[in-house]
Design an enzyme around this catalytic site. Sequence first.
Site, mmCIF file in Angstrom:
data_model
loop_
_atom_site.group_PDB
_atom_site.id
_atom_site.type_symbol
_atom_site.label_atom_id
_atom_site.label_comp_id
_atom_site.label_asym_id
_atom_site.label_seq_id
_atom_site.Cartn_x
_atom_site.Cartn_y
_atom_site.Cartn_z
ATOM 1 N N SER A 1 -5.048 1.267 -0.134
ATOM 2 C CA SER A 1 -3.550 1.262 0.046
ATOM 3 C C SER A 1 -3.225 2.976 0.164
ATOM 4 C CB SER A 1 -2.772 0.755 -0.758
ATOM 5 O OG SER A 1 -2.732 -0.570 -0.439
ATOM 6 N N SER B 1 -0.905 -0.697 1.619
ATOM 7 C CA SER B 1 0.347 -1.291 1.125
ATOM 8 C C SER B 1 1.423 0.131 0.931
ATOM 9 C CB SER B 1 0.242 -2.011 -0.082
ATOM 10 O OG SER B 1 0.031 -1.129 -1.147
ATOM 11 N N LYS C 1 6.716 5.715 -4.600
ATOM 12 C CA LYS C 1 6.507 4.040 -4.485
ATOM 13 C C LYS C 1 6.999 3.080 -5.043
ATOM 14 C CE LYS C 1 2.651 1.043 -3.203
ATOM 15 N NZ LYS C 1 1.217 0.836 -2.812
HETATM 16 N N1 GLN Z 1 -5.472 -4.122 1.724
HETATM 17 C C1 GLN Z 1 -5.557 -4.383 0.518
HETATM 18 C C2 GLN Z 1 -5.149 -5.669 -0.081
HETATM 19 O O1 GLN Z 1 -4.129 -6.118 0.812
HETATM 20 C C3 GLN Z 1 -5.474 -3.135 -0.594
HETATM 21 C C4 GLN Z 1 -4.012 -3.041 -0.777
HETATM 22 C C5 GLN Z 1 -3.742 -2.147 -1.817
HETATM 23 O O2 GLN Z 1 -4.700 -1.111 -1.825
HETATM 24 N N2 GLN Z 1 -3.036 -2.253 -2.532
HETATM 25 O O3 GLN Z 1 -5.417 -6.019 -1.294
#
Ligand code: GLN
Length: 484
Positions: free
Chosen positions: A175, A151, A76
Amino acid sequence: MLNLSLQSLALHLEKKTFSSAELTQFFLGRIKQHNPSLNAFISIDEEKSLTMAKKADELIAKGKKSTLTGIPVAQKDIFCSQGWPTTCGSKMLENFIAPYDAMVIEKFNEVGAVNIGKTNMDEFAMGSSNETSYFGPVKNPWNLDLVPGGSSGGSASAIAARLAPAATGTDTGGSIRQPASLCGFTGLKPTYGLVSRYGMIAFASSLDQAGPMAISAEDCALLMNVMSGHDKRDSTSIERDKEDYGSKLNSSIKGLKIGIPKEFFGEGLDSSVHTLIDAAIDQYKKLGAEIIEISLPNNHLAIPVYYVIAPAEASSNLSRYDGVRYGYRTKEYDDLTDMYFKTRQEGFGEEVKRRILIGTYVLSAGYYDAYYLKAQKIRRLISEDFTNAFKQCDVIMGPSAPSVAFNAGEKKEDPLAMYMQDIYTISTNLAGLPAMSIPAGFVSNLPVGLQLIGNYFTEAKLLNIAHSFQKNTDWHLKSAKGFE
Ligand code: GLN
């Protein structure tokens, strides 16, 4: 090479059926073929990856290998990787070349794994659909009109389309698990502190945790063996003896007590997803598990609490992007203040700016007690709900996400609808607990994930519970049409 487990890839490398250079070339070829339609990778560097593969082949020839030597892993783009662009999905870091390795990258390098490329992601890991990336949205291999989840959407799309046999992700509020659910593979968010955050670009430091993404639980165990471990450069890294996460695989799950939180099956859960989750739980009953109804009474507060705490931490973490030290700087400005304003206005996307505004507001002198402090108190209650639940059961199960993958653009203009995607995943981040998502079936050709939540440091047990299911089902082995 396409559907082999990491263990069998390792065996082939050892027996020299193919070399790491050939394996790497094979996946680079797939990336070249499919990335234009999926947009799963932000950067690929054939030469760098092949150099790593050749080094791995030398190690294998000398017999100095560990299981992941020579195996391609997609990273990532939140992990600093020396000499590679590390963008975190943002214009702010578009031209940033990391001068050092994150601990996660270091660990993969140490065992001679091959970095096959840096994957696309929501900007600064903020999102649930991978539509906030400066480098464009990622597509879901099961249907290119749909989102892969976020994400870690690039890693998710790469695993589902078999562009890499393994990947890393990070999970601040879901995410790893939500995209694993929407793209149909296995993902693990470890106990907070088990994988070092050193060199992992910070979003919300008390919640961020890196973890593995792969086809099966068995593969995730091998990845965890590499990624985990104490690191004194991260003050929240936990000092524990190194564990073999594959050691409990194949233990019996007879008598396992599965807690089913009634709050996970209420309004908002798609009925066809509900049916599949029930069927998966039935499968566990057949394997000898006992089902117990439990309650997580404060779960409904997880989203509001998270969307106070995460933006608060983000507003502080993101203050470092000021155009002075590194990253983007605006071209024309009158004075220093003007330079700050324009740099941040032009360098950050809309969602990131929304979070910085919310975070700055809830931390401001007049509102700190009313919002931030209150949220921290409720965070404790959410965590206590789990402590109470684990007095009655060994593992908690439910859906990973409320629905299957949704259409690109569908929730983009409605942040609250997007935030609801994390309703089943966020509370575990607030409590710091480990959790997984594993494939549990399909609704109209789209994958559905079953979530398993464990008590602190029970990753090996969780992986075994997932593995038991995967020995008796083949949902995790299905691949999307056009990517077989
Ligand atoms: N969807 C959540 C956010 O937008 C979690 C994102 C994540 O786990 N990085 O904060």
